[in-house]
Design a protein around this motif. Sequence first.
Motif, PDB file in Angstrom:
ATOM      1  N   MET A 432      -6.767  -1.013   6.339  1.00  0.00           N
ATOM      2  CA  MET A 432      -6.601  -2.439   6.643  1.00  0.00           C
ATOM      3  C   MET A 432      -7.907  -3.187   6.386  1.00  0.00           C
ATOM      4  SD  MET A 432      -4.290  -2.404  10.133  1.00  0.00           S
ATOM      5  CE  MET A 432      -4.361  -4.185  10.397  1.00  0.00           C
ATOM      6  N   LEU A 433      -9.028  -2.565   6.742  1.00  0.00           N
ATOM      7  CA  LEU A 433     -10.331  -3.200   6.557  1.00  0.00           C
ATOM      8  C   LEU A 433     -10.715  -3.324   5.085  1.00  0.00           C
ATOM      9  CD1 LEU A 433     -12.335  -1.510   9.462  1.00  0.00           C
ATOM     10  CD2 LEU A 433     -11.435  -3.840   9.366  1.00  0.00           C
ATOM     11  N   THR A 434     -10.051  -2.557   4.210  1.00  0.00           N
ATOM     12  CA  THR A 434     -10.295  -2.693   2.775  1.00  0.00           C
ATOM     13  C   THR A 434      -9.257  -3.588   2.107  1.00  0.00           C
ATOM     14  OG1 THR A 434      -9.006  -0.721   2.216  1.00  0.00           O
ATOM     15  CG2 THR A 434     -11.338  -0.402   2.711  1.00  0.00           C
ATOM     16  N   GLY A 435      -8.331  -4.140   2.930  1.00  0.00           N
ATOM     17  CA  GLY A 435      -7.393  -5.122   2.397  1.00  0.00           C
ATOM     18  C   GLY A 435      -5.979  -4.642   2.202  1.00  0.00           C
ATOM     19  N   TYR A 436      -5.661  -3.387   2.568  1.00  0.00           N
ATOM     20  CA  TYR A 436      -4.310  -2.876   2.389  1.00  0.00           C
ATOM     21  C   TYR A 436      -3.515  -2.975   3.684  1.00  0.00           C
ATOM     22  CZ  TYR A 436      -5.749  -1.095  -2.151  1.00  0.00           C
ATOM     23  OH  TYR A 436      -6.192  -1.006  -3.437  1.00  0.00           O
ATOM     24  N   SER A 437      -2.244  -3.276   3.559  1.00  0.00           N
ATOM     25  CA  SER A 437      -1.393  -3.473   4.730  1.00  0.00           C
ATOM     26  C   SER A 437      -1.013  -2.128   5.354  1.00  0.00           C
ATOM     27  CB  SER A 437      -0.116  -4.220   4.345  1.00  0.00           C
ATOM     28  OG  SER A 437       0.736  -3.386   3.576  1.00  0.00           O
ATOM     29  N   PRO A 438      -0.729  -2.110   6.651  1.00  0.00           N
ATOM     30  CA  PRO A 438      -0.238  -0.889   7.292  1.00  0.00           C
ATOM     31  C   PRO A 438       1.047  -0.371   6.654  1.00  0.00           C
ATOM     32  CG  PRO A 438      -0.927  -2.481   8.943  1.00  0.00           C
ATOM     33  CD  PRO A 438      -0.957  -3.188   7.622  1.00  0.00           C
ATOM     34  N   GLU A 439       1.903  -1.286   6.193  1.00  0.00           N
ATOM     35  CA  GLU A 439       3.154  -0.877   5.552  1.00  0.00           C
ATOM     36  C   GLU A 439       2.891  -0.075   4.284  1.00  0.00           C
ATOM     37  OE1 GLU A 439       4.023  -4.675   7.856  1.00  0.00           O
ATOM     38  OE2 GLU A 439       2.410  -3.885   6.606  1.00  0.00           O
ATOM     39  N   MET A 440       1.839  -0.470   3.532  1.00  0.00           N
ATOM     40  CA  MET A 440       1.534   0.267   2.308  1.00  0.00           C
ATOM     41  C   MET A 440       0.948   1.641   2.626  1.00  0.00           C
ATOM     42  SD  MET A 440      -0.718  -0.726  -1.021  1.00  0.00           S
ATOM     43  CE  MET A 440      -2.186   0.171  -0.598  1.00  0.00           C
ATOM     44  N   VAL A 441       0.111   1.720   3.654  1.00  0.00           N
ATOM     45  CA  VAL A 441      -0.457   3.000   4.040  1.00  0.00           C
ATOM     46  C   VAL A 441       0.657   3.950   4.482  1.00  0.00           C
ATOM     47  CG1 VAL A 441      -2.122   4.164   5.522  1.00  0.00           C
ATOM     48  CG2 VAL A 441      -2.564   1.823   4.768  1.00  0.00           C
ATOM     49  N   GLN A 442       1.629   3.431   5.217  1.00  0.00           N
ATOM     50  CA  GLN A 442       2.751   4.252   5.658  1.00  0.00           C
ATOM     51  C   GLN A 442       3.563   4.755   4.476  1.00  0.00           C
ATOM     52  OE1 GLN A 442       5.429   3.190   9.144  1.00  0.00           O
ATOM     53  NE2 GLN A 442       6.884   2.872   7.473  1.00  0.00           N
ATOM     54  N   ALA A 443       3.807   3.879   3.493  1.00  0.00           N
ATOM     55  CA  ALA A 443       4.569   4.291   2.312  1.00  0.00           C
ATOM     56  C   ALA A 443       3.835   5.394   1.551  1.00  0.00           C
ATOM     57  CB  ALA A 443       4.818   3.092   1.402  1.00  0.00           C
ATOM     58  N   ALA A 444       2.506   5.255   1.418  1.00  0.00           N
ATOM     59  CA  ALA A 444       1.718   6.281   0.733  1.00  0.00           C
ATOM     60  C   ALA A 444       1.808   7.615   1.470  1.00  0.00           C
ATOM     61  CB  ALA A 444       0.265   5.824   0.626  1.00  0.00           C
ATOM     62  N   TYR A 445       1.747   7.555   2.784  1.00  0.00           N
ATOM     63  CA  TYR A 445       1.858   8.777   3.581  1.00  0.00           C
ATOM     64  C   TYR A 445       3.207   9.455   3.360  1.00  0.00           C
ATOM     65  CZ  TYR A 445       2.960  11.672   7.597  1.00  0.00           C
ATOM     66  OH  TYR A 445       3.381  12.710   8.390  1.00  0.00           O
ATOM     67  N   ARG A 446       4.275   8.677   3.310  1.00  0.00           N
ATOM     68  CA  ARG A 446       5.612   9.245   3.187  1.00  0.00           C
ATOM     69  C   ARG A 446       5.804   9.931   1.841  1.00  0.00           C
ATOM     70  NH1 ARG A 446       9.942   5.124   5.874  1.00  0.00           N
ATOM     71  NH2 ARG A 446      11.191   7.021   5.723  1.00  0.00           N
ATOM     72  N   VAL A 447       5.167   9.423   0.805  1.00  0.00           N
ATOM     73  CA  VAL A 447       5.241  10.084  -0.500  1.00  0.00           C
ATOM     74  C   VAL A 447       4.639  11.484  -0.414  1.00  0.00           C
ATOM     75  CG1 VAL A 447       4.395  10.035  -2.877  1.00  0.00           C
ATOM     76  CG2 VAL A 447       5.259   7.936  -1.822  1.00  0.00           C
TER      77      VAL A 447
END
Length: 526
Positions: A432-447
């Motif tokens: 989040m501090l680098t500009g990415y949303s929590p939703e995107m981090v979650q999607a990356a994790y799920r992959v």
Amino acid sequence: MTTASSAPGLLGRLLDRVERVGNALPDPITLFAMLAVAVVGVSWLASALGVSAVHPGTGETVTVVNLLSAEGFRRMMTEAVDNFTAFPPLGLVIVVIIGIGVTERSGLISAALRSLLQAVPDSFLTATLVFAGIMSNVAVDAGYVVVVPMGAVLFAAAGRHPLAGLAAAFAGVSAGFSANLLITSLDPLLSGLTQEGAQLIDQAYEVQPTANYWFMLASTFVLTALGAWVTTRFVEPRLGEWDPSDAAEDAGSMEVEEVTGRERQGLVAAGITTLVLVVLFAILVVPSGAPMRDPAAVAAGEPWYIQVRPFLDGIVTLLMLGFLLVGLAYGVVAGTIRSDRDVARMSSEAVAVLGSYIVLAFAAAQFVAWFGWSNLGLIVAIRGAELLQGIGFTGLPMIMAFVVVAAFINLFIGSASAKWAVMAPVFVPMLMLTGYSPEMVQAAYRVGDSTTNIITPLMPYFPVIIAFAQRWDRKSGLGTLISAMLPYSVVFLLGWLLMFAVWVLLGLPLGPGAPLEYAAAVGVGG
């Protein structure tokens, strides 16, 4: 330089080596017993060395629990039966098999598959099977004991290698766990953990269960195509022709014969029964006051997927009853069931086939429980997360590295929520501090979390799949399954990574109201 024509040969030799090494291992029952003993020894050594890690969510120091201590030994001895009876796949497999046994032994599955094969071109069969596996995740883990064995039967009926059908279905069910056309029970679970991580930075931030819906929906079609391609391009050619003499006594090559008039009448009866059951299930769950809705969630105005949680929790029992009633309707009309004794015999015979699996489940249950008690898996997860954090990547390369680490950690901890509970408090705020949303981090994790499910013996349903494979090829072992699934794992991971990268570069939303970027990042970063 490797040419295109020689590449499959090189890959084939690699997979052959994986299979030989894997099958050289002891019987799966012995292997899990040895792994359980190894966990005990490693826990003693790691404890003596003072191995530990700081939990990013609680700030507490996690240490290795020595299972060879007096307390650890007492726990292993006194809770062995509880470990076995509480082993997640055990009850699910036995309960569903009670119903499936009637559908199979009444002749319904054979007649339905022969009818399907006459209607569906062979070129679409593989894709249909992978797609069905992905969609089965709506019913949580039921796909492992319903779709996977059906894949083997379908391919055998079509004159193709049943292990290829089993592999295609397993890839859809497990490697495609975070793809679906519908919201599943995993979505609210992960989004809740993501929201907790996000609120370490922004206390007002909310993450909805639909946070990754658009990405999941598109992933369903991408993984279906990739799964079908891997099956026909790599798995089937490598397996070659199937020899029915390799199968267990209760399996065999199914000849694709014309469906008889009596069988058609039975299929009509089964179809009508299925429609009636769908209506009954709808009555149980759709109205706001339906018995399979949570009254408290309804009164609180919770979203529908929260309100119908009792229905989702009871899906295994409902599936068993559904299979039982549909098989009964077919058998009575087709003449294969003449009394209640036939129904009892069919269910009993189906459960009896699970004898070797039940023994395997006991050994696997002890290993999984002891591994969790020792904290070894949790420490591996935390250290892996720290390693990725220390790499120093930024932007899209950081996200890609995060996906790979999530896939690696998944080899040691199968539970998606358990891993995310550890990783979310670290990576959600950091990205989040680098500009990415929590939703995107979650999607990356799920992959990353999904793609390696099919190659780790630590996945709770792995012993189930081995048991299914040995029904069609008694020589199948751990190496056979891992070598068959490895191409899916690699291709799914690479293909999903590419899709994710394109998605991010195009700036597409991940779900309704779910952006890729965190708008407040500049303000927080100062």
